[in-house]
Design a protein around this motif. Structure first.
Motif, PDB file in Angstrom:
ATOM      1  N   SER A   1       0.840  -1.195   0.000  1.00 19.48           N
ATOM      2  CA  SER A   1       0.000   0.000   0.000  1.00 19.48           C
ATOM      3  C   SER A   1       0.876   1.247   0.000  1.00 19.48           C
ATOM      4  O   SER A   1       1.806   1.363   0.798  1.00 19.48           O
ATOM      5  CB  SER A   1      -0.896   0.014   1.239  1.00 19.48           C
ATOM      6  OG  SER A   1      -1.566   1.264   1.351  1.00 19.48           O
ATOM      7  N   PRO A   2       0.601   2.216  -0.901  1.00 21.10           N
ATOM      8  CA  PRO A   2       1.394   3.449  -0.943  1.00 21.10           C
ATOM      9  C   PRO A   2       0.877   4.520   0.009  1.00 21.10           C
ATOM     10  O   PRO A   2       1.418   5.618   0.045  1.00 21.10           O
ATOM     11  CB  PRO A   2       1.231   3.896  -2.400  1.00 21.10           C
ATOM     12  CG  PRO A   2      -0.156   3.458  -2.750  1.00 21.10           C
ATOM     13  CD  PRO A   2      -0.389   2.171  -2.006  1.00 21.10           C
ATOM     14  N   VAL A   3      -0.150   4.225   0.777  1.00 24.07           N
ATOM     15  CA  VAL A   3      -0.798   5.237   1.616  1.00 24.07           C
ATOM     16  C   VAL A   3      -0.058   5.358   2.942  1.00 24.07           C
ATOM     17  O   VAL A   3       0.206   4.355   3.617  1.00 24.07           O
ATOM     18  CB  VAL A   3      -2.280   4.894   1.841  1.00 24.07           C
ATOM     19  CG1 VAL A   3      -2.981   6.030   2.589  1.00 24.07           C
ATOM     20  CG2 VAL A   3      -2.981   4.639   0.504  1.00 24.07           C
ATOM     21  N   ARG A   4       0.260   6.582   3.312  1.00 24.37           N
ATOM     22  CA  ARG A   4       1.049   6.845   4.515  1.00 24.37           C
ATOM     23  C   ARG A   4       0.363   7.873   5.424  1.00 24.37           C
ATOM     24  O   ARG A   4      -0.634   8.489   5.055  1.00 24.37           O
ATOM     25  CB  ARG A   4       2.435   7.386   4.122  1.00 24.37           C
ATOM     26  CG  ARG A   4       3.248   6.454   3.246  1.00 24.37           C
ATOM     27  CD  ARG A   4       3.712   5.222   3.993  1.00 24.37           C
ATOM     28  NE  ARG A   4       4.596   4.416   3.162  1.00 24.37           N
ATOM     29  CZ  ARG A   4       4.209   3.437   2.377  1.00 24.37           C
ATOM     30  NH1 ARG A   4       2.916   3.145   2.285  1.00 24.37           N
ATOM     31  NH2 ARG A   4       5.078   2.732   1.675  1.00 24.37           N
ATOM     32  N   LEU A   5       0.967   8.076   6.591  1.00 27.54           N
ATOM     33  CA  LEU A   5       0.512   9.090   7.542  1.00 27.54           C
ATOM     34  C   LEU A   5       1.440  10.297   7.463  1.00 27.54           C
ATOM     35  O   LEU A   5       2.660  10.164   7.593  1.00 27.54           O
ATOM     36  CB  LEU A   5       0.532   8.535   8.971  1.00 27.54           C
ATOM     37  CG  LEU A   5      -0.353   7.330   9.294  1.00 27.54           C
ATOM     38  CD1 LEU A   5      -0.144   6.917  10.744  1.00 27.54           C
ATOM     39  CD2 LEU A   5      -1.811   7.658   9.048  1.00 27.54           C
ATOM     40  N   PHE A   6       0.855  11.465   7.252  1.00 31.21           N
ATOM     41  CA  PHE A   6       1.592  12.726   7.343  1.00 31.21           C
ATOM     42  C   PHE A   6       1.111  13.426   8.613  1.00 31.21           C
ATOM     43  O   PHE A   6      -0.087  13.683   8.760  1.00 31.21           O
ATOM     44  CB  PHE A   6       1.329  13.594   6.115  1.00 31.21           C
ATOM     45  CG  PHE A   6       1.856  13.020   4.833  1.00 31.21           C
ATOM     46  CD1 PHE A   6       3.098  13.395   4.340  1.00 31.21           C
ATOM     47  CD2 PHE A   6       1.125  12.097   4.103  1.00 31.21           C
ATOM     48  CE1 PHE A   6       3.599  12.868   3.159  1.00 31.21           C
ATOM     49  CE2 PHE A   6       1.612  11.565   2.925  1.00 31.21           C
ATOM     50  CZ  PHE A   6       2.848  11.946   2.445  1.00 31.21           C
ATOM     51  N   THR A   7       2.029  13.726   9.506  1.00 27.57           N
ATOM     52  CA  THR A   7       1.609  14.259  10.805  1.00 27.57           C
ATOM     53  C   THR A   7       2.589  15.287  11.338  1.00 27.57           C
ATOM     54  O   THR A   7       3.777  15.288  10.977  1.00 27.57           O
ATOM     55  CB  THR A   7       1.464  13.101  11.825  1.00 27.57           C
ATOM     56  OG1 THR A   7       1.012  13.606  13.079  1.00 27.57           O
ATOM     57  CG2 THR A   7       2.785  12.381  12.013  1.00 27.57           C
ATOM     58  N   ASN A   8       2.079  16.170  12.185  1.00 26.64           N
ATOM     59  CA  ASN A   8       2.945  17.117  12.898  1.00 26.64           C
ATOM     60  C   ASN A   8       3.210  16.646  14.329  1.00 26.64           C
ATOM     61  O   ASN A   8       3.799  17.376  15.126  1.00 26.64           O
ATOM     62  CB  ASN A   8       2.339  18.518  12.893  1.00 26.64           C
ATOM     63  CG  ASN A   8       0.933  18.560  13.473  1.00 26.64           C
ATOM     64  OD1 ASN A   8       0.385  17.539  13.903  1.00 26.64           O
ATOM     65  ND2 ASN A   8       0.325  19.732  13.489  1.00 26.64           N
TER      66      ASN A   8
END
Length: 500
Positions: A346-353
């Motif tokens: 899966s190419p889906v990731r988490l972008f987070t601060n």
């Protein structure tokens, strides 16, 4: 100018289309999905072209046909017709009416609780006869608590496709956020996360969490109260119920009870990054405005779930975010599944601060902690001593190129002619960072003006004429012309190809 003209037909010399986030008090015209976005055509030399308004949520005009040049003067009759059309596309009930219907539905006997699968609507006893010719089913209490399972997912990839988290990914998110002390979760386009937060509270095994769902799918209004659901378009930060829904959000974001708030957003993958980032920034600004003067928090904590190859665009708009290695998977997506390897991951990731070292990724799923990078990464993401980073974006082990002085994908090779690493069969001579023809690699034209494509079309027509229009086997080298994709779909396909 024909009002039904497609965006892609506006100018054959257009090199690209850019979203213009309007400043000032100028009001954008509205389509059924709320205020439209302003777009600007960009020529090959970077010169600016005409501006026009189009739907914020739909990239295919078959889904929303709104189109208006910025300088057009719209007649009163046209405005009235547009308003009538927008009104006809609104939900059949208001949010309050949906709440009243749900209370009545919940009080019915088990044999009276029916759901129309054709209309995707909970039915009251007085409506059973009207839907007698439709496919209906009885609804259990467990199904009412899991509407994302009961409702049929939307499948339009270009506007409102609904890919729902697996329980594995959902429980990881909930457990992680709860462990970090968050007690309020703002679910933007994440209905499954919202319902599992509520289900977790019913189990009474953990400290309760609050959740508010913002979603463009008004069908969820059937299952939740006004304090639990708002009909919302994340591409233009539009609340369909106006000030009433805005007030619900403000109440939820308020820190009067001292509870930590986090926003989790899962937009459609074909969505434009710039307007999404603008909406999330407005959320953060509102949250900051509602904080007490002595609050030390400067930004709203957020997790933006998106494919990894959008990282440059996301960080350009929101530089405070960091991409994590965690792979998000979906129940109803044919490819984005857990456990696959190589390019099938899966190419889906988490972008987070949120600080990466605080987000603990599960060891049993193949993640490890890198003491140098101070974050959790996939076990296949080996630390590079020369780059001093764990470089992999796609889950495969990357390799270091001494000439380029950076790590690259394992399938790439260094090309002396181009002076960079690329796929072995790449269009040689195309400089990095420049965009040209997707078919032949030339920088002189775009794909829609490519002579190779025109030659294929001419050959196909000539071959069909020779065969007398009969259904005969086509030559393998001749590719039939498929249905034209939207700009967002073409961009996503191109970026996916470049990420190989």
């Amino acid at each position: 100018m024909d009002k039904n003209m497609d965006i892609t037909e506006a100018n054959d010399d257009t090199f690209g289309i850019e979203v213009i986030l309007e400043e000032g008090t100028k009001t954008a015209p509205c389509c059924p999905h709320g205020p439209t976005l302003l777009f600007e055509k960009v020529g090959k030399g970077g010169e600016k072209g005409r501006r026009f308004y189009a739907c914020s949520a739909c990239r295919d005009r078959k889904d929303c046909k709104f189109f208006q040049w910025e300088e057009d003067k719209v007649s009163e009759a046209r405005l009235l017709a547009r308003e009538a059309e927008n009104k006809s596309k609104r939900p059949p009930y208001t949010q309050q009416e949906y709440c009243n219907r749900f209370r009545k539905f919940a009080s019915l006997r088990v044999d009276e609780k029916k759901f129309c699968q054709d209309c995707q609507t909970l039915l009251l006893p007085t409506e059973h006869e009207v839907h007698s010719s439709h496919k209906t089913s009885y609804v259990t209490a467990a199904q009412l608590r899991r509407p994302s399972v009961l409702l049929r997912p939307l499948h339009n990839k270009k506007s409102n496709a609904q890919y729902l988290f697996t329980d594995r990914s959902t429980h990881f998110l909930i457990d992680t956020l709860a462990g970090l002390g968050y007690r309020k979760v703002l679910c933007v386009g994440t209905p499954r996360l919202h319902e599992l937060v509520k289900q977790r509270n019913l189990e009474q095994k953990n400290e309760p969490m609050k959740s508010l769902l913002l979603d463009i799918d008004f069908r969820y209004a059937q299952f939740y109260s006004r304090d639990e659901f708002c009909h919302y378009n994340m591409f233009n930060h539009h609340f369909f119920d106006g000030e009433a829904s805005s007030a619900v959000l403000q109440t939820f974001l308020s820190d009067s009870d001292g509870e930590k708030v986090v926003m989790v957003a899962d937009p459609p993958f074909g969505g434009l990054v710039k307007p999404l980032a603008n909406s999330f920034s407005l959320m953060s600004q509102l949250w900051r405005k509602l904080q007490s003067p002595d609050s030390s928090n400067s930004d709203l904590s957020m997790m933006w779930i998106f494919p990894y190859f959008f990282e440059p665009r996301i960080l350009e708009c929101l530089p405070s975010l960091t991409m994590l290695d965690y792979q998000v998977d979906y129940d109803n997506h044919p490819l984005y599944k857990h456990g696959k390897t190589g390019r099938k991951q899966s190419p889906v990731r988490l972008f987070t601060n949120i600080s990466p070292k605080d987000v603990v990724l599960p060891k049993e799923e193949g993640y490890r902690f890198c003491s140098v990078c101070q974050r959790f990464v996939l076990s296949t993401n080996k630390h590079c001593a020369k780059c001093n980073v764990c470089p992999s974006k796609d889950g495969r082990e990357w390799k270091h190129c001494s000439t380029c002085q950076k790590c690259v994908k394992p399938s790439w090779r260094h090309c002396q002619s181009c002076g960079r690493c690329a796929l072995p069969d790449h269009p040689c001579g195309q400089s990095e960072g420049k965009q040209g023809c997707f078919n032949c690699g030339s920088l002189e034209h775009k794909r829609k003006a490519c002579h190779v494509k025109e030659q294929h079309r001419t050959n196909s027509q000539r071959f069909k004429a020779k065969s007398g229009g009969k259904n005969v086997a086509k030559r393998p080298s001749i590719k039939p012309k498929g249905k034209r994709k939207s700009g967002a779909a073409r961009r996503a396909k191109k970026m996916a190809a470049q990420s190989v």
